[in-house]
Design an enzyme around this catalytic site. Structure first.
Site, PDB file in Angstrom:
ATOM      1  N   HIS A  92      66.275  26.192  15.471  1.00  0.00           N
ATOM      2  CA  HIS A  92      66.893  25.659  14.902  1.00  0.00           C
ATOM      3  C   HIS A  92      67.294  24.050  14.450  1.00  0.00           C
ATOM      4  O   HIS A  92      67.842  23.415  14.194  1.00  0.00           O
ATOM      5  CB  HIS A  92      68.584  26.111  14.038  1.00  0.00           C
ATOM      6  CG  HIS A  92      68.139  27.455  13.409  1.00  0.00           C
ATOM      7  ND1 HIS A  92      68.850  27.680  12.323  1.00  0.00           N
ATOM      8  CD2 HIS A  92      67.869  28.740  13.455  1.00  0.00           C
ATOM      9  CE1 HIS A  92      68.144  28.727  11.803  1.00  0.00           C
ATOM     10  NE2 HIS A  92      67.364  29.545  12.489  1.00  0.00           N
ATOM     11  N   ASP A  93      67.426  24.019  16.158  1.00  0.00           N
ATOM     12  CA  ASP A  93      68.234  22.589  16.407  1.00  0.00           C
ATOM     13  C   ASP A  93      67.381  21.807  16.655  1.00  0.00           C
ATOM     14  O   ASP A  93      66.864  20.632  15.432  1.00  0.00           O
ATOM     15  CB  ASP A  93      68.811  22.876  18.762  1.00  0.00           C
ATOM     16  CG  ASP A  93      69.479  21.111  18.369  1.00  0.00           C
ATOM     17  OD1 ASP A  93      69.358  21.233  17.995  1.00  0.00           O
ATOM     18  OD2 ASP A  93      68.079  20.688  20.043  1.00  0.00           O
TER      19      ASP A  93
ATOM     20  N   SER B 118      72.248  18.399  18.199  1.00  0.00           N
ATOM     21  CA  SER B 118      72.352  18.114  17.325  1.00  0.00           C
ATOM     22  C   SER B 118      73.701  19.537  16.441  1.00  0.00           C
ATOM     23  O   SER B 118      73.817  19.180  15.926  1.00  0.00           O
ATOM     24  CB  SER B 118      71.831  17.132  16.489  1.00  0.00           C
ATOM     25  OG  SER B 118      70.866  18.411  16.125  1.00  0.00           O
TER      26      SER B 118
ATOM     27  N   ASP C 125      62.154  43.862  15.680  1.00  0.00           N
ATOM     28  CA  ASP C 125      61.268  44.933  15.713  1.00  0.00           C
ATOM     29  C   ASP C 125      61.638  46.102  16.387  1.00  0.00           C
ATOM     30  O   ASP C 125      62.605  46.414  17.283  1.00  0.00           O
ATOM     31  CB  ASP C 125      60.960  43.978  17.064  1.00  0.00           C
ATOM     32  CG  ASP C 125      59.948  44.832  17.726  1.00  0.00           C
ATOM     33  OD1 ASP C 125      58.948  46.077  17.146  1.00  0.00           O
ATOM     34  OD2 ASP C 125      58.892  44.819  19.396  1.00  0.00           O
TER      35      ASP C 125
END
Length: 327
Positions: A66-67, A76, A247
């Site tokens: 996600h960064d 950030s 999973d």
């Protein structure tokens, strides 16, 4: 502008771009002279955190994705704001488990407690190292982490939009998003394998088991027996905090079971299962399902490429004293 001036301008522009690319180059031994033991320091901190809770692993790995996908790998996503306008405040990032943030914060504290290392190592690099470490701790491949990233100073809620894959994305949408980060279809399929240790919330796939395409039926690409199991743990009015393993077979082991699940219609998210239902990516799924070495090799290559995304240089970034705020 005369032709000579234009040539001079273009030459200057090329030189600036060349210098920026040199400046932005990452090196495995970046901290050799400033904090030579940084890798072992981070590893020890991550191991301690992992022993406290397994969630450390998928949470840290997801935090890294996600960064890097939003503004590049500049930590950030770690920045906080007083008025809830930072990346982490975007609805997409609200599901990021706090253990991922905590892992980086604890590792940063461990690094800064060592004489000579204080304020020498970026939060972005610590996140990259911690991500590799949680992969190893869950049985995945070890690999050399390139270092030398600076921490970004900008973090906005709006910047997350259209930069992070959505659970209902089609393969074409994901391919385009990954390509914008310099990643190929092979990289996309390999990095999706990170879901071998991830978890999700019922709301992310409820449409597949109750109201597929606005009708009261189950997504036909979903294994029927698996869908029935999901309905049992995710009733229609389920507690939104309940999480489900991505999973169902080996949820705590970083392996290629994820791809075997896709072959059997057991991909939890629509975006996961699309990798097998779409003919352009099916062969890669089959390859990784049958050859764990091929998966690990492709995964490491893709992680290395992802780790080079959006590197900050010069005054574009800094080494934060506190990972949650700019200096």
């Amino acid at each position: 502008m005369s032709s000579q001036n234009l040539l001079n301008f273009l030459a200057s522009l090329f030189l600036l771009q060349f210098l920026a690319s040199c400046q932005a180059k990452l090196h495995v031994d970046h901290y050799r002279d400033t904090c030579p033991n940084v890798e072992s320091i981070v590893r020890n901190a991550v191991e301690m955190k992992f022993q406290q809770t397994f969630v450390t692993a998928p949470a840290t790995l997801r935090l890294f994705f996600h960064d890097c996908f939003v503004r590049g790998c500049d930590a950030s996503v770690m920045l906080a704001s007083r008025n809830n306008t930072a990346e982490k405040d975007n609805p997409t990032d609200l599901s990021l488990a706090g253990d991922g943030f905590d892992t980086v914060i604890k590792a940063k504290a461990a690094v800064d407690s060592v004489p000579g290392c204080q304020n020498k190592v970026s939060c972005a690099d610590i996140l990259a190292l911690a991500t590799r470490d949680v992969i190893v701790l869950t049985g995945g491949p070890s690999y050399a982490v390139e270092l030398g990233r600076l921490d970004g100073r900008i973090s906005t809620k709006a910047s997350v939009r259209n930069h992070v894959p959505h659970p209902e994305f089609k393969l074409a949408q994901m391919t385009k998003m990954f390509a914008s980060n310099g990643l190929t279809l092979t990289d996309l399929v390999a990095l999706s394998g990170a879901h071998t240790i991830g978890f999700s919330h019922c709301s992310q796939f409820s449409k597949r088991i109750y109201n597929f395409k606005s009708s009261k039926r189950i997504d036909p690409s979903l294994n029927l027996a698996y869908a029935k199991q999901l309905q049992q743990v995710c009733p229609k009015n389920v507690d939104p905090r309940i999480s489900i393993d991505m999973d169902p077979i080996t949820p705590r082991t970083f392996d290629n079971q994820y791809y075997k699940n896709l072959q059997q219609g057991r991909g939890l998210l629509s975006s996961d299962q699309s990798l097998f239902t779409h003919k352009s990516s099916r062969n890669l799924v089959n390859l990784f399902a049958s050859n764990n070495t091929a998966f690990e090799t492709s995964f490491v290559n893709a992680m290395t490429k992802l780790g080079r995304t959006g590197i900050k240089t010069g005054n574009q970034g800094e080494i934060r004293r506190d990972c949650t705020m700019i200096n």
